[in-house]
Motif scaffolding. Structure first.
Motif, PDB file in Angstrom:
ATOM      1  N   PRO A 134      -6.475  -1.641 -12.081  1.00 48.21           N
ATOM      2  CA  PRO A 134      -6.533  -1.016 -10.759  1.00 48.21           C
ATOM      3  C   PRO A 134      -5.914  -1.883  -9.667  1.00 48.21           C
ATOM      4  CG  PRO A 134      -8.693  -1.032 -11.854  1.00 48.21           C
ATOM      5  CD  PRO A 134      -7.814  -1.970 -12.589  1.00 48.21           C
ATOM      6  N   THR A 135      -5.301  -1.216  -8.724  1.00 48.01           N
ATOM      7  CA  THR A 135      -4.794  -1.850  -7.507  1.00 48.01           C
ATOM      8  C   THR A 135      -5.324  -1.071  -6.312  1.00 48.01           C
ATOM      9  OG1 THR A 135      -2.762  -2.674  -8.545  1.00 48.01           O
ATOM     10  CG2 THR A 135      -2.763  -2.445  -6.155  1.00 48.01           C
ATOM     11  N   VAL A 136      -5.995  -1.765  -5.408  1.00 42.39           N
ATOM     12  CA  VAL A 136      -6.567  -1.149  -4.211  1.00 42.39           C
ATOM     13  C   VAL A 136      -5.780  -1.633  -2.997  1.00 42.39           C
ATOM     14  CG1 VAL A 136      -8.617  -0.932  -2.777  1.00 42.39           C
ATOM     15  CG2 VAL A 136      -8.850  -1.053  -5.262  1.00 42.39           C
ATOM     16  N   LYS A 137      -5.351  -0.683  -2.186  1.00 41.76           N
ATOM     17  CA  LYS A 137      -4.611  -1.011  -0.964  1.00 41.76           C
ATOM     18  C   LYS A 137      -5.330  -0.403   0.239  1.00 41.76           C
ATOM     19  CE  LYS A 137      -0.098  -1.285  -3.227  1.00 41.76           C
ATOM     20  NZ  LYS A 137       1.305  -0.784  -3.243  1.00 41.76           N
ATOM     21  N   ALA A 138      -5.297  -1.111   1.329  1.00 43.46           N
ATOM     22  CA  ALA A 138      -5.949  -0.636   2.557  1.00 43.46           C
ATOM     23  C   ALA A 138      -5.087  -0.981   3.764  1.00 43.46           C
ATOM     24  CB  ALA A 138      -7.334  -1.257   2.710  1.00 43.46           C
ATOM     25  N   THR A 139      -5.102  -0.082   4.733  1.00 38.07           N
ATOM     26  CA  THR A 139      -4.424  -0.303   6.007  1.00 38.07           C
ATOM     27  C   THR A 139      -5.416  -0.045   7.128  1.00 38.07           C
ATOM     28  OG1 THR A 139      -2.272   0.368   5.114  1.00 38.07           O
ATOM     29  CG2 THR A 139      -2.533   0.403   7.505  1.00 38.07           C
ATOM     30  N   VAL A 140      -5.517  -0.990   8.059  1.00 37.74           N
ATOM     31  CA  VAL A 140      -6.429  -0.869   9.193  1.00 37.74           C
ATOM     32  C   VAL A 140      -5.594  -0.822  10.465  1.00 37.74           C
ATOM     33  CG1 VAL A 140      -8.420  -1.830  10.388  1.00 37.74           C
ATOM     34  CG2 VAL A 140      -8.156  -2.195   7.918  1.00 37.74           C
ATOM     35  N   LYS A 141      -5.711   0.290  11.215  1.00 36.86           N
ATOM     36  CA  LYS A 141      -5.036   0.417  12.500  1.00 36.86           C
ATOM     37  C   LYS A 141      -5.984  -0.071  13.593  1.00 36.86           C
ATOM     38  CE  LYS A 141      -2.101   4.274  11.055  1.00 36.86           C
ATOM     39  NZ  LYS A 141      -1.699   5.687  11.333  1.00 36.86           N
ATOM     40  N   LEU A 142      -5.517  -1.039  14.335  1.00 38.89           N
ATOM     41  CA  LEU A 142      -6.352  -1.723  15.313  1.00 38.89           C
ATOM     42  C   LEU A 142      -6.117  -1.155  16.714  1.00 38.89           C
ATOM     43  CD1 LEU A 142      -5.713  -5.325  13.964  1.00 38.89           C
ATOM     44  CD2 LEU A 142      -7.636  -3.823  13.445  1.00 38.89           C
ATOM     45  N   PRO A 143      -7.061  -1.394  17.638  1.00 38.52           N
ATOM     46  CA  PRO A 143      -6.869  -0.924  19.020  1.00 38.52           C
ATOM     47  C   PRO A 143      -5.683  -1.612  19.681  1.00 38.52           C
ATOM     48  CG  PRO A 143      -8.817  -2.313  18.815  1.00 38.52           C
ATOM     49  CD  PRO A 143      -8.364  -2.023  17.429  1.00 38.52           C
ATOM     50  N   ASP A 144      -5.238  -1.037  20.795  1.00 39.89           N
ATOM     51  CA  ASP A 144      -4.044  -1.553  21.469  1.00 39.89           C
ATOM     52  C   ASP A 144      -4.218  -2.994  21.919  1.00 39.89           C
ATOM     53  OD1 ASP A 144      -2.850   0.881  21.063  1.00 39.89           O
ATOM     54  OD2 ASP A 144      -3.481   1.701  23.009  1.00 39.89           O
ATOM     55  N   THR A 145      -5.391  -3.330  22.393  1.00 39.49           N
ATOM     56  CA  THR A 145      -5.653  -4.688  22.863  1.00 39.49           C
ATOM     57  C   THR A 145      -6.826  -5.269  22.086  1.00 39.49           C
ATOM     58  OG1 THR A 145      -7.106  -3.853  24.629  1.00 39.49           O
ATOM     59  CG2 THR A 145      -4.780  -4.200  25.170  1.00 39.49           C
ATOM     60  N   HIS A 146      -6.602  -6.424  21.500  1.00 37.21           N
ATOM     61  CA  HIS A 146      -7.669  -7.093  20.754  1.00 37.21           C
ATOM     62  C   HIS A 146      -7.281  -8.548  20.554  1.00 37.21           C
ATOM     63  CE1 HIS A 146      -5.299  -7.384  17.019  1.00 37.21           C
ATOM     64  NE2 HIS A 146      -4.832  -6.185  17.346  1.00 37.21           N
ATOM     65  N   ALA A 147      -8.264  -9.357  20.280  1.00 38.21           N
ATOM     66  CA  ALA A 147      -8.024 -10.760  19.952  1.00 38.21           C
ATOM     67  C   ALA A 147      -7.683 -10.874  18.469  1.00 38.21           C
ATOM     68  CB  ALA A 147      -9.255 -11.590  20.304  1.00 38.21           C
ATOM     69  N   GLY A 148      -7.439 -12.079  18.013  1.00 37.04           N
ATOM     70  CA  GLY A 148      -7.149 -12.280  16.599  1.00 37.04           C
ATOM     71  C   GLY A 148      -8.331 -11.882  15.721  1.00 37.04           C
ATOM     72  N   GLN A 149      -8.044 -11.165  14.633  1.00 34.47           N
ATOM     73  CA  GLN A 149      -9.085 -10.692  13.730  1.00 34.47           C
ATOM     74  C   GLN A 149      -8.667 -10.941  12.276  1.00 34.47           C
ATOM     75  OE1 GLN A 149      -9.863  -6.544  14.478  1.00 34.47           O
ATOM     76  NE2 GLN A 149     -10.324  -6.840  16.648  1.00 34.47           N
ATOM     77  N   THR A 150      -9.633 -11.286  11.431  1.00 34.20           N
ATOM     78  CA  THR A 150      -9.389 -11.475  10.009  1.00 34.20           C
ATOM     79  C   THR A 150     -10.122 -10.390   9.234  1.00 34.20           C
ATOM     80  OG1 THR A 150      -9.180 -13.871  10.258  1.00 34.20           O
ATOM     81  CG2 THR A 150      -9.608 -13.037   8.044  1.00 34.20           C
ATOM     82  N   ALA A 154      -6.562   3.833  -4.230  1.00 33.65           N
ATOM     83  CA  ALA A 154      -6.734   3.117  -5.499  1.00 33.65           C
ATOM     84  C   ALA A 154      -5.837   3.752  -6.559  1.00 33.65           C
ATOM     85  CB  ALA A 154      -8.187   3.164  -5.950  1.00 33.65           C
ATOM     86  N   ASP A 155      -5.027   2.947  -7.194  1.00 32.51           N
ATOM     87  CA  ASP A 155      -4.159   3.394  -8.269  1.00 32.51           C
ATOM     88  C   ASP A 155      -4.333   2.457  -9.459  1.00 32.51           C
ATOM     89  OD1 ASP A 155      -2.381   5.639  -7.059  1.00 32.51           O
ATOM     90  OD2 ASP A 155      -2.245   4.026  -5.584  1.00 32.51           O
ATOM     91  N   SER A 156      -3.913   2.896 -10.628  1.00 30.42           N
ATOM     92  CA  SER A 156      -4.030   2.077 -11.828  1.00 30.42           C
ATOM     93  C   SER A 156      -2.754   2.159 -12.648  1.00 30.42           C
ATOM     94  CB  SER A 156      -5.213   2.517 -12.700  1.00 30.42           C
ATOM     95  OG  SER A 156      -6.447   2.156 -12.119  1.00 30.42           O
ATOM     96  N   LYS A 157      -2.480   1.062 -13.323  1.00 30.63           N
ATOM     97  CA  LYS A 157      -1.401   1.020 -14.303  1.00 30.63           C
ATOM     98  C   LYS A 157      -2.034   0.918 -15.681  1.00 30.63           C
ATOM     99  CE  LYS A 157       2.612  -1.692 -15.780  1.00 30.63           C
ATOM    100  NZ  LYS A 157       3.436  -2.906 -15.521  1.00 30.63           N
ATOM    101  N   ASP A 158      -1.636   1.791 -16.597  1.00 24.87           N
ATOM    102  CA  ASP A 158      -2.160   1.756 -17.962  1.00 24.87           C
ATOM    103  C   ASP A 158      -1.436   0.662 -18.740  1.00 24.87           C
ATOM    104  OD1 ASP A 158      -3.959   3.828 -17.593  1.00 24.87           O
ATOM    105  OD2 ASP A 158      -2.462   5.358 -18.037  1.00 24.87           O
ATOM    106  N   ILE A 159      -2.206  -0.326 -19.208  1.00 18.21           N
ATOM    107  CA  ILE A 159      -1.621  -1.489 -19.862  1.00 18.21           C
ATOM    108  C   ILE A 159      -1.298  -1.203 -21.322  1.00 18.21           C
ATOM    109  CG2 ILE A 159      -1.968  -3.919 -20.411  1.00 18.21           C
ATOM    110  CD1 ILE A 159      -1.576  -3.219 -17.433  1.00 18.21           C
ATOM    111  N   GLY A 160      -2.133  -0.422 -22.020  1.00 15.10           N
ATOM    112  CA  GLY A 160      -1.843  -0.082 -23.410  1.00 15.10           C
ATOM    113  C   GLY A 160      -2.518  -1.007 -24.395  1.00 15.10           C
ATOM    114  N   GLY A 161      -1.918  -1.108 -25.592  1.00 16.53           N
ATOM    115  CA  GLY A 161      -2.541  -1.815 -26.697  1.00 16.53           C
ATOM    116  C   GLY A 161      -2.706  -3.304 -26.488  1.00 16.53           C
ATOM    117  N   SER A 162      -1.934  -3.917 -25.605  1.00 16.42           N
ATOM    118  CA  SER A 162      -2.069  -5.361 -25.384  1.00 16.42           C
ATOM    119  C   SER A 162      -3.420  -5.730 -24.813  1.00 16.42           C
ATOM    120  CB  SER A 162      -0.963  -5.842 -24.438  1.00 16.42           C
ATOM    121  OG  SER A 162      -1.056  -5.177 -23.180  1.00 16.42           O
ATOM    122  N   ALA A 163      -4.126  -4.766 -24.204  1.00 17.41           N
ATOM    123  CA  ALA A 163      -5.444  -5.029 -23.631  1.00 17.41           C
ATOM    124  C   ALA A 163      -6.571  -4.478 -24.491  1.00 17.41           C
ATOM    125  CB  ALA A 163      -5.534  -4.425 -22.225  1.00 17.41           C
ATOM    126  N   ALA A 164      -6.264  -3.924 -25.665  1.00 17.72           N
ATOM    127  CA  ALA A 164      -7.285  -3.312 -26.510  1.00 17.72           C
ATOM    128  C   ALA A 164      -8.178  -4.386 -27.124  1.00 17.72           C
ATOM    129  CB  ALA A 164      -6.630  -2.474 -27.602  1.00 17.72           C
TER     130      ALA A 164
END
Length: 269
Positions: A79-95, A175-185
């Protein structure tokens, strides 16, 4: 000529068997990104919003909130999970940080991807990603390997100034996944996937003769059911290896046995 004919027949026979393996090695099908995609997020593991793999889920919240989603992952998938966060126009540094937990709520390490990123002051959006290890069909009890079942996504901000607390943000996850196949069996499988409540439901149905059903905390599962990756290309390569070994034996015998005619014995010998 005879060996070539046998080889052609074997390859034709293996053709239908190789087809499922090719299907297993392709990326998992994407779900529709239409209006059915969730537009909200949970605030805890128990209230996590369920999403299908391939869906682009969105949610609006406030800085300082914990946002949760859940999705199913089966054996042989990475699995690969990706996320995008749109922030307000004015803000300080955020992690911001994205974490992924399995059905036992064990935090899973990311193989690669920007799991944590800092958005500088005035940055419009921040992108996060986490690629997990390949989900295994079975593992030792003491190991922390990813196993089939429900996976939880948690999105949150790590450091925040008082002035930015409570400001509106908009998040999208996929969330998306790549099927690895027999190498992970592996040789083995779980009795039940790590889906919260599934063991309780099974025990209740057995005890009451199937007359009652206990609530399963997560109802989502892969499109073609759990343990759908029982077939892997390892079966095909094992069969091909055996066939090639047999053909090598036949070819070696044909080359070393000679013409098959008895040698002429000189008169008087």
């Amino acid at each position: 000529m005879r060996i070539t004919t046998v080889l052609s027949a074997v390859l034709l026979a293996l053709g239908p068997a190789a087809a499922p393996a090719a299907a297993d090695s392709s990326p998992s099908p994407s779900a529709s990104d239409g209006s059915s995609a969730p537009t909200s997020a949970g605030t805890s593991f128990r209230t996590a919003t369920e999403i299908e793999q391939g869906q682009q889920a969105t949610a609006s919240g406030s800085t300082g909130d914990y946002l949760y989603w859940s999705f199913p992952a089966d054996a042989g998938q990475r699995p690969t999970v990706k996320a995008t966060v749109k922030l307000p126009d004015t803000h300080a540094g955020q992690t911001w940080q994205i974490d992924v937990y399995d059905g036992l709520r064990r935090r899973q390490a990311c193989q690669y991807g920007a799991q944590t990123r800092t958005a500088a002051q005035g940055t419009a959006a921040v992108d996060l990603a986490c690629t997990l290890r390949t989900v295994r069909a079975w593992s030792e009890p003491w190991a922390d390997d990813p196993l089939p079942g429900t996976y939880y996504i948690r999105l949150t901000v790590l450091n925040l100034t008082t002035a930015d607390l409570g400001q509106p943000v908009h998040a999208s996850v996929r969330a998306d996944s790549k099927d690895i196949g027999g190498s992970a069996a592996v040789d083995g499988s779980l009795a039940k996937p790590l889906v919260p409540g599934i063991a309780v439901a099974s025990k209740s149905e057995e005890g009451d003769g199937g007359s009652s059903k206990a609530a399963v905390l997560s109802s989502i599962e892969p499109t073609d059911g759990w343990a759908s990756g029982w077939w892997s290309d390892r079966w095909v390569w094992t069969a091909i290896g055996g066939v090639l070994a047999a053909l090598a034996g036949v070819g070696g015998y044909a080359l070393t046995r000679g013409s098959g005619r008895p040698s002429r014995v000189p008169p008087g010998a």
